[in-house]
Motif scaffolding. Structure first.
Motif, PDB file in Angstrom:
ATOM      1  N   THR A 166       0.841  -1.190   0.000  1.00  0.00           N
ATOM      2  CA  THR A 166       0.000   0.000   0.000  1.00  0.00           C
ATOM      3  C   THR A 166       0.873   1.236   0.000  1.00  0.00           C
ATOM      4  O   THR A 166       1.928   1.281   0.636  1.00  0.00           O
ATOM      5  CB  THR A 166      -0.910   0.007   1.239  1.00  0.00           C
ATOM      6  OG1 THR A 166      -0.093  -0.074   2.400  1.00  0.00           O
ATOM      7  CG2 THR A 166      -1.856  -1.162   1.210  1.00  0.00           C
ATOM      8  N   THR A 167       0.427   2.237  -0.695  1.00  0.00           N
ATOM      9  CA  THR A 167       1.154   3.507  -0.726  1.00  0.00           C
ATOM     10  C   THR A 167       0.148   4.646  -0.680  1.00  0.00           C
ATOM     11  O   THR A 167      -0.976   4.516  -1.185  1.00  0.00           O
ATOM     12  CB  THR A 167       2.016   3.637  -2.000  1.00  0.00           C
ATOM     13  OG1 THR A 167       1.173   3.540  -3.134  1.00  0.00           O
ATOM     14  CG2 THR A 167       3.073   2.576  -2.063  1.00  0.00           C
ATOM     15  N   ASP A 168       0.532   5.716  -0.069  1.00  0.00           N
ATOM     16  CA  ASP A 168      -0.273   6.948  -0.014  1.00  0.00           C
ATOM     17  C   ASP A 168      -1.712   6.715   0.388  1.00  0.00           C
ATOM     18  O   ASP A 168      -2.657   6.970  -0.366  1.00  0.00           O
ATOM     19  CB  ASP A 168      -0.235   7.688  -1.357  1.00  0.00           C
ATOM     20  CG  ASP A 168       1.167   8.124  -1.718  1.00  0.00           C
ATOM     21  OD1 ASP A 168       1.942   8.432  -0.776  1.00  0.00           O
ATOM     22  OD2 ASP A 168       1.480   8.166  -2.913  1.00  0.00           O
ATOM     23  N   VAL A 169      -1.917   6.180   1.559  1.00  0.00           N
ATOM     24  CA  VAL A 169      -3.262   5.969   2.066  1.00  0.00           C
ATOM     25  C   VAL A 169      -3.745   7.258   2.711  1.00  0.00           C
ATOM     26  O   VAL A 169      -3.096   7.825   3.594  1.00  0.00           O
ATOM     27  CB  VAL A 169      -3.290   4.800   3.087  1.00  0.00           C
ATOM     28  CG1 VAL A 169      -4.681   4.648   3.666  1.00  0.00           C
ATOM     29  CG2 VAL A 169      -2.819   3.546   2.444  1.00  0.00           C
ATOM     30  N   ASN A 170      -4.885   7.732   2.271  1.00  0.00           N
ATOM     31  CA  ASN A 170      -5.485   8.949   2.829  1.00  0.00           C
ATOM     32  C   ASN A 170      -6.840   8.604   3.421  1.00  0.00           C
ATOM     33  O   ASN A 170      -7.676   7.969   2.756  1.00  0.00           O
ATOM     34  CB  ASN A 170      -5.678  10.023   1.765  1.00  0.00           C
ATOM     35  CG  ASN A 170      -4.356  10.540   1.246  1.00  0.00           C
ATOM     36  OD1 ASN A 170      -3.401  10.653   2.022  1.00  0.00           O
ATOM     37  ND2 ASN A 170      -4.308  10.851  -0.031  1.00  0.00           N
ATOM     38  N   ILE A 171      -7.074   9.054   4.629  1.00  0.00           N
ATOM     39  CA  ILE A 171      -8.375   8.823   5.273  1.00  0.00           C
ATOM     40  C   ILE A 171      -9.042  10.189   5.437  1.00  0.00           C
ATOM     41  O   ILE A 171      -8.445  11.135   5.966  1.00  0.00           O
ATOM     42  CB  ILE A 171      -8.178   8.146   6.637  1.00  0.00           C
ATOM     43  CG1 ILE A 171      -7.492   6.792   6.444  1.00  0.00           C
ATOM     44  CG2 ILE A 171      -9.526   7.982   7.335  1.00  0.00           C
ATOM     45  CD1 ILE A 171      -7.173   6.078   7.711  1.00  0.00           C
ATOM     46  N   THR A 172     -10.271  10.277   4.993  1.00  0.00           N
ATOM     47  CA  THR A 172     -10.989  11.544   5.148  1.00  0.00           C
ATOM     48  C   THR A 172     -12.197  11.367   6.040  1.00  0.00           C
ATOM     49  O   THR A 172     -12.758  10.312   6.167  1.00  0.00           O
ATOM     50  CB  THR A 172     -11.450  12.092   3.786  1.00  0.00           C
ATOM     51  OG1 THR A 172     -12.257  11.112   3.166  1.00  0.00           O
ATOM     52  CG2 THR A 172     -10.280  12.450   2.947  1.00  0.00           C
TER      53      THR A 172
END
Length: 172
Positions: A166-172
């Motif tokens: 996984t790369t660049d996981v963003n949680i909003t």
């Protein structure tokens, strides 16, 4: 004098034993996947000239219908192969030269026998591929086979798991 005669006789006996023919078939040990056709290598090591051979091959799975058994180009000398299904994954294989010519060389693969490996097998399981009723003949038709024929196997390899990252996981 008796000791010398005894030693001479023992040396002569030892020479006769080591000079006996060593003509033996062996099946390779393979590792592979599922749902594929594989070629089972059957090799012959021979000290005598071999004109023909016959053996029964017990497979753990069916013979592949998509591929025919093939003779090794380095060992054959206008030989042909025929295969008869004996039922229950057992096949009678005959390699012969109608002009009575011997096989080339003294060691190596004679035939590659196709086998269809099904799916749904347990990884790491080893299945035996066995030889029986082996006959190896010379020009006179004498059975010159040794007593050291070797069975082989097919081991189902474990499937490689996908390499996920996984790369660049963003949680909003």
């Amino acid at each position: 004098m008796k000791t010398r005669r005894y030693i001479t006789m023992m040396l002569f006996l030892l020479m006769c034993i080591t000079a006996m023919a060593q003509n033996n078939l062996s099946v390779g040990k393979l590792t592979g996947g599922q749902g594929k056709d594989v070629l089972i290598p059957i090799s012959l090591e021979n000290t005598d000239e071999v004109v023909a051979l016959q053996f029964d091959l017990q497979l753990p799975f069916d013979r592949s219908s998509r591929t025919a058994p093939t003779l090794s180009q380095s060992r054959i000398n206008e030989h042909t192969v025929s295969v008869r299904n004996l039922g229950n994954h057992k096949y009678r294989v005959v390699v012969v030269n109608m002009s009575n010519r011997p096989l080339s060389g003294n060691a190596g693969t004679i035939i590659n026998f196709p086998m269809a490996v099904p799916t749904g097998l347990d990884p790491g399981t080893e299945y035996v591929v066995s030889l029986s009723d082996v006959i190896i003949t010379n020009r006179k038709g004498d059975n010159i086979q040794g007593n050291s024929n070797v069975n082989g196997s097919y081991t189902v390899q474990r499937e490689d798991a996908p390499d996920l990252a996984t790369t660049d996981v963003n949680i909003t």
